[in-house]
Scaffold this motif. Structure first.
Motif, mmCIF file in Angstrom:
data_model
loop_
_atom_site.group_PDB
_atom_site.id
_atom_site.type_symbol
_atom_site.label_atom_id
_atom_site.label_comp_id
_atom_site.label_asym_id
_atom_site.label_seq_id
_atom_site.Cartn_x
_atom_site.Cartn_y
_atom_site.Cartn_z
ATOM 1 N N LEU A 1 -65.147 79.952 -26.971
ATOM 2 C CA LEU A 1 -64.507 79.383 -25.784
ATOM 3 C C LEU A 1 -63.822 78.058 -26.110
ATOM 4 C CD1 LEU A 1 -64.097 79.232 -22.652
ATOM 5 C CD2 LEU A 1 -66.275 77.974 -22.593
ATOM 6 N N ILE A 2 -64.527 77.176 -26.798
ATOM 7 C CA ILE A 2 -63.947 75.873 -27.142
ATOM 8 C C ILE A 2 -62.733 76.060 -28.043
ATOM 9 C CG2 ILE A 2 -64.352 73.643 -28.246
ATOM 10 C CD1 ILE A 2 -65.815 74.119 -25.525
ATOM 11 N N MET A 3 -62.798 77.017 -28.941
ATOM 12 C CA MET A 3 -61.676 77.298 -29.830
ATOM 13 C C MET A 3 -60.450 77.755 -29.034
ATOM 14 S SD MET A 3 -61.676 79.847 -33.133
ATOM 15 C CE MET A 3 -63.240 79.103 -33.625
ATOM 16 N N HIS B 1 -55.148 76.448 -26.280
ATOM 17 C CA HIS B 1 -54.359 76.304 -25.057
ATOM 18 C C HIS B 1 -54.122 74.831 -24.695
ATOM 19 C CE1 HIS B 1 -55.358 80.570 -24.562
ATOM 20 N NE2 HIS B 1 -54.433 80.625 -23.611
ATOM 21 N N SER B 2 -54.554 73.911 -25.570
ATOM 22 C CA SER B 2 -54.346 72.464 -25.380
ATOM 23 C C SER B 2 -54.944 71.937 -24.080
ATOM 24 C CB SER B 2 -52.840 72.133 -25.437
ATOM 25 O OG SER B 2 -52.298 72.503 -26.687
ATOM 26 N N VAL B 3 -56.101 72.468 -23.710
ATOM 27 C CA VAL B 3 -56.801 71.985 -22.515
ATOM 28 C C VAL B 3 -57.567 70.717 -22.880
ATOM 29 C CG1 VAL B 3 -58.553 72.499 -20.777
ATOM 30 C CG2 VAL B 3 -57.013 74.309 -21.567
ATOM 31 N N PRO B 4 -57.321 69.604 -22.209
ATOM 32 C CA PRO B 4 -58.058 68.364 -22.511
ATOM 33 C C PRO B 4 -59.539 68.523 -22.187
ATOM 34 C CG PRO B 4 -56.075 67.898 -21.231
ATOM 35 C CD PRO B 4 -56.293 69.382 -21.180
ATOM 36 N N MET B 5 -60.395 68.031 -23.080
ATOM 37 C CA MET B 5 -61.842 68.194 -22.913
ATOM 38 C C MET B 5 -62.569 66.930 -23.323
ATOM 39 S SD MET B 5 -62.396 71.928 -24.720
ATOM 40 C CE MET B 5 -61.271 71.588 -26.098
ATOM 41 N N ARG B 6 -63.705 66.692 -22.680
ATOM 42 C CA ARG B 6 -64.650 65.682 -23.121
ATOM 43 C C ARG B 6 -66.047 66.291 -23.020
ATOM 44 N NH1 ARG B 6 -60.670 64.059 -24.723
ATOM 45 N NH2 ARG B 6 -59.683 62.004 -24.525
ATOM 46 N N PHE B 7 -66.909 65.849 -23.918
ATOM 47 C CA PHE B 7 -68.272 66.367 -23.971
ATOM 48 C C PHE B 7 -69.198 65.209 -23.601
ATOM 49 C CE2 PHE B 7 -65.456 68.668 -26.718
ATOM 50 C CZ PHE B 7 -65.739 69.995 -26.432
ATOM 51 N N VAL B 8 -69.773 65.275 -22.415
ATOM 52 C CA VAL B 8 -70.485 64.132 -21.838
ATOM 53 C C VAL B 8 -71.972 64.438 -21.702
ATOM 54 C CG1 VAL B 8 -68.445 63.318 -20.638
ATOM 55 C CG2 VAL B 8 -69.969 64.881 -19.475
ATOM 56 N N ILE C 1 -64.698 70.303 -32.243
ATOM 57 C CA ILE C 1 -64.568 69.100 -31.428
ATOM 58 C C ILE C 1 -64.190 67.919 -32.311
ATOM 59 C CG2 ILE C 1 -66.283 69.943 -29.771
ATOM 60 C CD1 ILE C 1 -68.213 67.859 -30.941
ATOM 61 N N LYS C 2 -63.770 66.842 -31.654
ATOM 62 C CA LYS C 2 -63.390 65.625 -32.354
ATOM 63 C C LYS C 2 -64.359 64.506 -31.965
ATOM 64 C CE LYS C 2 -58.589 67.134 -31.937
ATOM 65 N NZ LYS C 2 -57.265 66.852 -31.327
ATOM 66 N N PRO C 3 -64.635 63.570 -32.858
ATOM 67 C CA PRO C 3 -65.604 62.501 -32.546
ATOM 68 C C PRO C 3 -65.282 61.751 -31.264
ATOM 69 C CG PRO C 3 -65.042 62.452 -34.875
ATOM 70 C CD PRO C 3 -64.112 63.444 -34.241
ATOM 71 N N GLU C 4 -64.002 61.486 -31.026
ATOM 72 C CA GLU C 4 -63.619 60.700 -29.846
ATOM 73 C C GLU C 4 -63.780 61.473 -28.542
ATOM 74 O OE1 GLU C 4 -59.709 62.303 -31.683
ATOM 75 O OE2 GLU C 4 -61.652 61.513 -32.374
ATOM 76 N N GLU C 5 -64.066 62.768 -28.626
ATOM 77 C CA GLU C 5 -64.256 63.571 -27.415
ATOM 78 C C GLU C 5 -65.698 63.539 -26.920
ATOM 79 O OE1 GLU C 5 -60.857 67.034 -27.952
ATOM 80 O OE2 GLU C 5 -62.789 67.286 -28.957
ATOM 81 N N VAL C 6 -66.610 63.004 -27.706
ATOM 82 C CA VAL C 6 -68.018 62.918 -27.316
ATOM 83 C C VAL C 6 -68.245 61.597 -26.587
ATOM 84 C CG1 VAL C 6 -70.402 62.924 -28.111
ATOM 85 C CG2 VAL C 6 -68.700 64.348 -29.280
#
Length: 254
Positions: A26-28, A33-40, A62-67
């Protein structure tokens, strides 16, 4: 219209170190689809780096700045306010605060401290509060789910200290509105264009809706059947899994 997503992590993307079926894929797909995401997360047992490393180990793109974690937000507050905290926290989280001045404490930080929630530690925190220290808490979560059973989280201990010292804790993390808005601020969308997907009806779902976001409760992780009525009363979506939640929110079939 939904344009971006905040994901809770434990209980939503994985349980006990194993990804929820379809979550990695799903995350892939969302990335494609370039959906902005954050993992909180309000996690009280892991540093932000550890959270990121664990997600990468499980195969999440995921990217470090998204956590975005509550402990990091807490540390930023301490630096901004000049707080020297007594940290009643889990040993695994201590590196997150190791570079703060902790001498002559003028603040008390409480997270899930596990076995460190003993009389000596709690009484020391109480004494500091009675001497004027401020009380800072990461979430008011009552419990979390691990190794197949519910376990006490930090919320009950924060409330006990509030009652004993007759103080009010400042909560940094879900369901605090400022926490949600900080996470949303880097997405370049309005709060009402973001959906929060979580397994905690109070912290994730009702907290997000109170902050002006959309929300979806998933029937995984710490979810309990009685949570559905509260979610429905808040006009939140309910889904069997994170995959179903995203499909509902975007009317797509990932």
């Amino acid at each position: 219209m939904t344009k971006a997503i905040l994901f809770d992590i434990s209980g939503v993307l994985y349980i006990d170190g194993q990804p929820i079926p379809g979550a990695v894929e799903l995350i892939m797909m969302l990335r494609q689809h370039s959906v902005p995401m954050r993992f909180v997360t309000n996690t009280s047992r892991s540093t932000c780096q550890s959270v990121f490393d664990e997600l990468i180990r499980m195969g999440f793109d995921i990217k470090p700045e998204e956590v975005f974690t509550a402990p990091v937000a807490m540390k930023s507050l301490c630096q901004a306010k000049g707080y020297r905290p007594f940290c009643l926290i889990h040993p695994d989280l201590m590196p997150e605060f190791s570079d703060l001045d902790q001498s002559r404490p003028n603040a008390v930080i409480v997270t899930d401290a596990a076995d460190l929630f003993n009389y000596e530690q709690l009484n020391h925190a109480f004494s500091l509060l009675m001497d004027g220290a401020v009380l800072l808490g990461i979430g008011r979560n009552r419990y979390f789910k691990s190794v197949g059973r519910l376990q006490l989280d930090a919320g009950p201990f924060i409330q006990a200290l509030e009652y004993a010292a007759d103080v009010k804790a400042q909560i940094i993390g879900k369901p605090d509105t400022r926490f949600f808005h900080e996470a949303v601020s880097s997405l370049n969308v309005r709060p009402d264009e973001v959906i929060m997907i979580g397994d905690d009806v109070a912290a994730d779902v009702i907290g997000a809706i109170d902050a002006g976001l959309q929300a979806c409760l998933v029937r995984t992780g710490k979810f309990l059947p009685q949570d559905e009525a509260k979610a429905k009363a808040s006009n939140a979506l309910i889904a069997n899994s994170v995959v179903e939640a995203v499909n509902q929110a975007f009317d797509l079939d990932f």
